[in-house]
Design a protein around this motif. Sequence first.
Motif, PDB file in Angstrom:
ATOM      1  N   ASP A  54       0.847  -1.185   0.000  1.00 51.21           N
ATOM      2  CA  ASP A  54       0.000   0.000   0.000  1.00 51.21           C
ATOM      3  C   ASP A  54       0.890   1.245   0.000  1.00 51.21           C
ATOM      4  OD1 ASP A  54      -1.916   1.941   0.315  1.00 51.21           O
ATOM      5  OD2 ASP A  54      -2.310   1.492   2.416  1.00 51.21           O
ATOM      6  N   TYR A  55       0.881   1.962  -1.121  1.00 47.52           N
ATOM      7  CA  TYR A  55       1.684   3.180  -1.254  1.00 47.52           C
ATOM      8  C   TYR A  55       0.878   4.439  -0.971  1.00 47.52           C
ATOM      9  CZ  TYR A  55       5.246   0.430  -3.682  1.00 47.52           C
ATOM     10  OH  TYR A  55       6.210  -0.474  -4.009  1.00 47.52           O
ATOM     11  N   SER A  56      -0.366   4.305  -0.573  1.00 48.68           N
ATOM     12  CA  SER A  56      -1.265   5.452  -0.495  1.00 48.68           C
ATOM     13  C   SER A  56      -0.765   6.563   0.426  1.00 48.68           C
ATOM     14  CB  SER A  56      -2.662   5.006  -0.066  1.00 48.68           C
ATOM     15  OG  SER A  56      -2.615   4.387   1.204  1.00 48.68           O
ATOM     16  N   GLY A  57      -0.052   6.241   1.483  1.00 52.95           N
ATOM     17  CA  GLY A  57       0.380   7.277   2.412  1.00 52.95           C
ATOM     18  C   GLY A  57       1.762   7.824   2.150  1.00 52.95           C
ATOM     19  N   LEU A  58       2.413   7.413   1.072  1.00 51.88           N
ATOM     20  CA  LEU A  58       3.796   7.818   0.844  1.00 51.88           C
ATOM     21  C   LEU A  58       3.946   9.105   0.039  1.00 51.88           C
ATOM     22  CD1 LEU A  58       5.473   4.349   0.330  1.00 51.88           C
ATOM     23  CD2 LEU A  58       5.346   5.742   2.386  1.00 51.88           C
ATOM     24  N   GLY A  59       2.908   9.563  -0.604  1.00 48.36           N
ATOM     25  CA  GLY A  59       2.914  10.869  -1.248  1.00 48.36           C
ATOM     26  C   GLY A  59       3.879  11.035  -2.409  1.00 48.36           C
ATOM     27  N   TYR A  60       3.964  10.054  -3.301  1.00 49.26           N
ATOM     28  CA  TYR A  60       4.871  10.165  -4.439  1.00 49.26           C
ATOM     29  C   TYR A  60       4.553  11.378  -5.307  1.00 49.26           C
ATOM     30  CZ  TYR A  60       6.975   5.666  -3.459  1.00 49.26           C
ATOM     31  OH  TYR A  60       7.664   4.648  -2.864  1.00 49.26           O
ATOM     32  N   GLN A  61       3.279  11.619  -5.569  1.00 50.79           N
ATOM     33  CA  GLN A  61       2.901  12.760  -6.398  1.00 50.79           C
ATOM     34  C   GLN A  61       3.260  14.076  -5.701  1.00 50.79           C
ATOM     35  OE1 GLN A  61      -1.185  12.850  -7.643  1.00 50.79           O
ATOM     36  NE2 GLN A  61      -0.829  14.508  -9.087  1.00 50.79           N
ATOM     37  N   ASP A  62       3.022  14.140  -4.394  1.00 48.94           N
ATOM     38  CA  ASP A  62       3.366  15.357  -3.652  1.00 48.94           C
ATOM     39  C   ASP A  62       4.877  15.594  -3.651  1.00 48.94           C
ATOM     40  OD1 ASP A  62       0.703  15.785  -3.085  1.00 48.94           O
ATOM     41  OD2 ASP A  62       0.795  14.783  -1.136  1.00 48.94           O
ATOM     42  N   ARG A  63       5.652  14.528  -3.520  1.00 47.64           N
ATOM     43  CA  ARG A  63       7.111  14.667  -3.562  1.00 47.64           C
ATOM     44  C   ARG A  63       7.567  15.141  -4.935  1.00 47.64           C
ATOM     45  NH1 ARG A  63       9.372   9.305  -0.436  1.00 47.64           N
ATOM     46  NH2 ARG A  63       8.212   9.659   1.488  1.00 47.64           N
ATOM     47  N   ALA A  64       6.961  14.598  -5.981  1.00 50.88           N
ATOM     48  CA  ALA A  64       7.311  15.018  -7.336  1.00 50.88           C
ATOM     49  C   ALA A  64       6.960  16.485  -7.544  1.00 50.88           C
ATOM     50  CB  ALA A  64       6.599  14.143  -8.369  1.00 50.88           C
ATOM     51  N   ARG A  65       5.798  16.903  -7.045  1.00 53.17           N
ATOM     52  CA  ARG A  65       5.373  18.306  -7.162  1.00 53.17           C
ATOM     53  C   ARG A  65       6.358  19.221  -6.418  1.00 53.17           C
ATOM     54  NH1 ARG A  65       0.508  17.529  -6.226  1.00 53.17           N
ATOM     55  NH2 ARG A  65      -0.237  17.718  -8.344  1.00 53.17           N
ATOM     56  N   ALA A  66       6.777  18.812  -5.220  1.00 53.26           N
ATOM     57  CA  ALA A  66       7.727  19.615  -4.444  1.00 53.26           C
ATOM     58  C   ALA A  66       9.083  19.684  -5.154  1.00 53.26           C
ATOM     59  CB  ALA A  66       7.886  19.028  -3.040  1.00 53.26           C
ATOM     60  N   ALA A  67       9.532  18.568  -5.714  1.00 54.22           N
ATOM     61  CA  ALA A  67      10.812  18.552  -6.432  1.00 54.22           C
ATOM     62  C   ALA A  67      10.750  19.447  -7.669  1.00 54.22           C
ATOM     63  CB  ALA A  67      11.186  17.127  -6.819  1.00 54.22           C
ATOM     64  N   LEU A  68       9.622  19.415  -8.380  1.00 51.33           N
ATOM     65  CA  LEU A  68       9.463  20.270  -9.556  1.00 51.33           C
ATOM     66  C   LEU A  68       9.481  21.738  -9.143  1.00 51.33           C
ATOM     67  CD1 LEU A  68       9.015  20.603 -12.584  1.00 51.33           C
ATOM     68  CD2 LEU A  68       6.555  20.397 -12.152  1.00 51.33           C
ATOM     69  N   GLY A  69       8.758  22.058  -8.083  1.00 49.68           N
ATOM     70  CA  GLY A  69       8.759  23.433  -7.590  1.00 49.68           C
ATOM     71  C   GLY A  69      10.143  23.900  -7.181  1.00 49.68           C
ATOM     72  N   ALA A  70      10.920  23.010  -6.571  1.00 49.05           N
ATOM     73  CA  ALA A  70      12.284  23.358  -6.172  1.00 49.05           C
ATOM     74  C   ALA A  70      13.158  23.612  -7.389  1.00 49.05           C
ATOM     75  CB  ALA A  70      12.879  22.243  -5.310  1.00 49.05           C
ATOM     76  N   SER A  71      13.030  22.777  -8.420  1.00 51.58           N
ATOM     77  CA  SER A  71      13.813  22.986  -9.650  1.00 51.58           C
ATOM     78  C   SER A  71      13.443  24.305 -10.315  1.00 51.58           C
ATOM     79  CB  SER A  71      13.596  21.835 -10.633  1.00 51.58           C
ATOM     80  OG  SER A  71      14.266  20.678 -10.212  1.00 51.58           O
TER      81      SER A  71
END
Length: 146
Positions: A54-71
């Motif tokens: 179950d990956y539901s609580g790991l926030g892969y999309q949120d991490r990707a969004r944060a990484a994109l914003g940082a770049s």
Amino acid sequence: MAPRGRQLIVVGVDGSAASEDALRWAARQAGLTGAGLRVVTAWRLPVLYGYPPDYSGLGYQDRARAALGASIGRVLGPRPRPSVDARVEEGHPAEVLLAAARDADLLVVGSRGHGAFAGMLLGSTARTCVQHAPCPVLVVPPGTAS
């Protein structure tokens, strides 16, 4: 080509120095031509065999969004221009970029590689984009978009 009057440049960003070079080049070109800038990153769940966790609580999309914003922040500054369309999509990076480039005038990607010889080689995502993109593709060599 973009169906509207304004041109569109799509750039793939994965947080690497090569992709940030591509973003830097694409942003400069968009500024010179008045084109819109679509900045795209892709994310995928890890591939495992057997019982799917179950990956539901790991926030892969949120991490990707944060990484994109940082770049975007590192390359364009803390407040990007309103013409920057940042997108986070689930899928294989090449497939996501090809889909995002359907209505684009130009697709910009970074070239991956290490060392003098490997730096001349295209990564698999760049190679797939060059071979299958519906528009011209620019591969930004490492360290050339300063």
